[in-house]
Design a protein around this motif. Structure first.
Motif, PDB file in Angstrom:
ATOM      1  N   GLU A  16      12.675   2.186   1.350  1.00 14.26           N
ATOM      2  CA  GLU A  16      13.768   1.801   0.787  1.00 14.26           C
ATOM      3  C   GLU A  16      13.393   1.034  -0.693  1.00 14.26           C
ATOM      4  OE1 GLU A  16      17.526  -0.955   1.866  1.00 14.26           O
ATOM      5  OE2 GLU A  16      16.518  -0.527   3.801  1.00 14.26           O
ATOM      6  N   ALA A  17      12.286   0.349  -0.380  1.00 14.24           N
ATOM      7  CA  ALA A  17      11.945  -0.094  -1.910  1.00 14.24           C
ATOM      8  C   ALA A  17      11.759   1.009  -2.909  1.00 14.24           C
ATOM      9  CB  ALA A  17      10.602  -1.031  -1.663  1.00 14.24           C
ATOM     10  N   VAL A  18      11.114   2.139  -2.289  1.00 12.51           N
ATOM     11  CA  VAL A  18      10.557   3.119  -3.227  1.00 12.51           C
ATOM     12  C   VAL A  18      11.862   3.702  -3.854  1.00 12.51           C
ATOM     13  CG1 VAL A  18       9.497   5.549  -3.208  1.00 12.51           C
ATOM     14  CG2 VAL A  18       8.325   3.674  -2.105  1.00 12.51           C
ATOM     15  N   LYS A  19      12.929   3.835  -2.768  1.00 10.90           N
ATOM     16  CA  LYS A  19      14.378   4.313  -3.512  1.00 10.90           C
ATOM     17  C   LYS A  19      14.785   3.533  -4.588  1.00 10.90           C
ATOM     18  CE  LYS A  19      15.894   6.892   0.569  1.00 10.90           C
ATOM     19  NZ  LYS A  19      16.460   6.273   1.944  1.00 10.90           N
ATOM     20  N   HIS A  20      14.473   2.345  -4.602  1.00 10.70           N
ATOM     21  CA  HIS A  20      14.865   1.197  -5.762  1.00 10.70           C
ATOM     22  C   HIS A  20      13.978   1.444  -7.058  1.00 10.70           C
ATOM     23  CE1 HIS A  20      18.237  -0.563  -4.013  1.00 10.70           C
ATOM     24  NE2 HIS A  20      17.683  -0.802  -2.937  1.00 10.70           N
ATOM     25  N   GLY A  53       0.650  -1.053   0.086  1.00 13.77           N
ATOM     26  CA  GLY A  53      -0.029   0.081  -0.033  1.00 13.77           C
ATOM     27  C   GLY A  53       0.817   1.254   0.032  1.00 13.77           C
ATOM     28  N   GLY A  54       1.977   1.210   0.980  1.00 15.79           N
ATOM     29  CA  GLY A  54       2.832   2.297   0.792  1.00 15.79           C
ATOM     30  C   GLY A  54       3.586   2.586  -0.637  1.00 15.79           C
ATOM     31  N   VAL A  55       3.858   1.527  -1.039  1.00 16.26           N
ATOM     32  CA  VAL A  55       4.661   1.888  -2.440  1.00 16.26           C
ATOM     33  C   VAL A  55       3.783   2.267  -3.547  1.00 16.26           C
ATOM     34  CG1 VAL A  55       5.445   0.104  -4.365  1.00 16.26           C
ATOM     35  CG2 VAL A  55       6.498  -0.138  -2.155  1.00 16.26           C
ATOM     36  N   MET A  56       2.537   1.561  -3.365  1.00 16.55           N
ATOM     37  CA  MET A  56       1.353   2.209  -4.616  1.00 16.55           C
ATOM     38  C   MET A  56       1.266   3.766  -4.438  1.00 16.55           C
ATOM     39  SD  MET A  56       1.004  -0.404  -6.176  1.00 16.55           S
ATOM     40  CE  MET A  56      -0.576  -0.742  -6.882  1.00 16.55           C
ATOM     41  N   LYS A  57       1.136   4.028  -2.996  1.00 15.71           N
ATOM     42  CA  LYS A  57       0.748   5.419  -2.756  1.00 15.71           C
ATOM     43  C   LYS A  57       2.135   6.321  -3.301  1.00 15.71           C
ATOM     44  CE  LYS A  57      -0.695   8.318   1.080  1.00 15.71           C
ATOM     45  NZ  LYS A  57      -0.790   8.538   2.561  1.00 15.71           N
ATOM     46  N   GLU A  58       3.081   5.929  -2.789  1.00 19.65           N
ATOM     47  CA  GLU A  58       4.462   6.617  -2.963  1.00 19.65           C
ATOM     48  C   GLU A  58       4.688   6.989  -4.515  1.00 19.65           C
ATOM     49  OE1 GLU A  58       6.633   8.381  -1.292  1.00 19.65           O
ATOM     50  OE2 GLU A  58       5.120   8.303   0.548  1.00 19.65           O
ATOM     51  N   SER A  59       4.361   5.851  -5.167  1.00 20.64           N
ATOM     52  CA  SER A  59       4.797   5.702  -6.736  1.00 20.64           C
ATOM     53  C   SER A  59       3.622   6.348  -7.582  1.00 20.64           C
ATOM     54  CB  SER A  59       5.021   4.471  -6.966  1.00 20.64           C
ATOM     55  OG  SER A  59       4.081   3.704  -6.817  1.00 20.64           O
TER      56      SER A  59
END
Lengths: 231, 231
Positions: free
Chosen positions: A179-183, A47-53
């Motif tokens: 960290e995942a979002v940074k990648h 959920g965090g990755v979807m939101k951030e990206s």
């Protein structure tokens, strides 16, 4: 990141709400010894990755949702991972979600019980609940059941059920997700290979052949082995 | 659909605006003889599929756009297809688009010049323009150049440049695109395998191993051969 061995480090960012993550997880666990890699499991929040990206779930496009089900059924069979769609996938994925489960896994990771072995086992038990047996993964008793099945003691489960609500665990999950979002993550699984000081990120569970090539190894197909029997 | 031979029929729905389609196209052309399939090339319109399915281009999500570039570069190298990003991919993909090019290819398909051979060659020449040499594919002279390079005669090109603006060709492109949507397309390439009277659809250029399994064949890796030298 500290490289603690000469083996190539491969990080797997995943969330149990994602069935493609389960495929990636099982395949990498099987290949850990075949490729002699140091596999680091990184429980994160989809959920965090979807939101951030700024991404949106693939299942929001009706044709994608239909395709995903047939694609997953075929892949699951091919890879011998018992993925089975829950009766209400939308409710399971978008309403109930995985926040508690991923906090629980973060707590397991924090405690480093038997290295990463327990993290692997508990992740698998939670996946079996949500993506094989259509069982809840949001309630403490659900997480407790998964933990006990994975081989945690009752007192360890008790401790984790305290720990997973703590601020440090919440922060750590947030940090791993960042960290995942940074990648450049925009979904899960995200596999990051560290080769010659460079990080190569692979999205999804359909780049194993390329990933193998990238770390100088060979892709040998699904490789169901004794690991599979344990699922 | 009429099955004209005992070979398994594999249809490839594609649009030259899609670099992943190019990968799928080259790989299937290489495997045509290895797998003894009847490969049917189906030029279609990606824009129509995106609209019909309510999907939006992956590059609209910034992390996806970044990932796509690195992913394509790696895949192109691995598969030996000379994909090279144009200087302004957004302009090339979303502003200029591929309507004329896909109508031109539909006209080539309609004329059945040397069976599907010319359709394959002209498609490849147009892909080389847009996804290798950063050249225009919207103007009649661009399509003419690609056609001549592919081996069409000047008079054939002349005829196609009349034909591609005709209503029957426009209708045929629309019809092929609708067929793809019926197979639940939400993007390209879409590969449809006809096995035992059933149609199995595969989206993208990352399911070759599964596709091979589905038609009872083996995936043997990228297989760059004399075909590749021709690109």
């Amino acid at each position: 990141m500290q490289m603690s061995s000469s083996r190539k480090v491969v990080e797997l960012f995943y969330d149990v709400v994602s069935p493609y993550s389960w495929l990636g997880f099982e395949v990498l666990c099987r290949y850990r010894n075949v490729w002699n890699i140091e596999l680091r499991l990184r429980p994160s929040l989809l959920g965090g990755v979807m939101k951030e990206s700024g991404n949106r779930p693939p299942a929001m496009v009706p044709n994608k949702a239909v395709y995903m089900q047939s694609d997953l059924n075929r892949l699951a069979k091919y890879f011998s991972v018992p993925v089975c769609f829950p009766e209400n996938p939308f409710e399971v994925m978008f309403e109930k979600g995985s926040l508690n489960a991923m906090r629980f896994l973060t707590a397991v990771s924090e405690k480093e019980i038997s290295g990463d072995v327990m993290l692997e086992r508990v992740s698998r038990e939670i996946w079996k609940r949500i993506w094989s047996n259509d069982q809840d993964i949001t309630l403490p008793e659900s997480l407790s059941e998964a933990g006990l099945k994975a081989g945690l003691s009752a007192s360890e489960v008790e401790e984790l059920l305290q720990l997973y609500k703590s601020q440090p665990v919440k922060d750590r999950l947030k940090h791993t997700t960042e960290e995942a979002v940074k990648h450049m993550a925009f979904g899960f699984p995200l596999t990051v290979c560290h080769v010659d000081g460079k990080a190569e990120a692979f999205f999804g569970s359909d780049r194993f052949e390329l990933l193998a090539h990238c770390i100088g190894e060979k892709w040998l197909g699904p490789q169901p082995d004794e690991q599979t029997a344990k699922i």
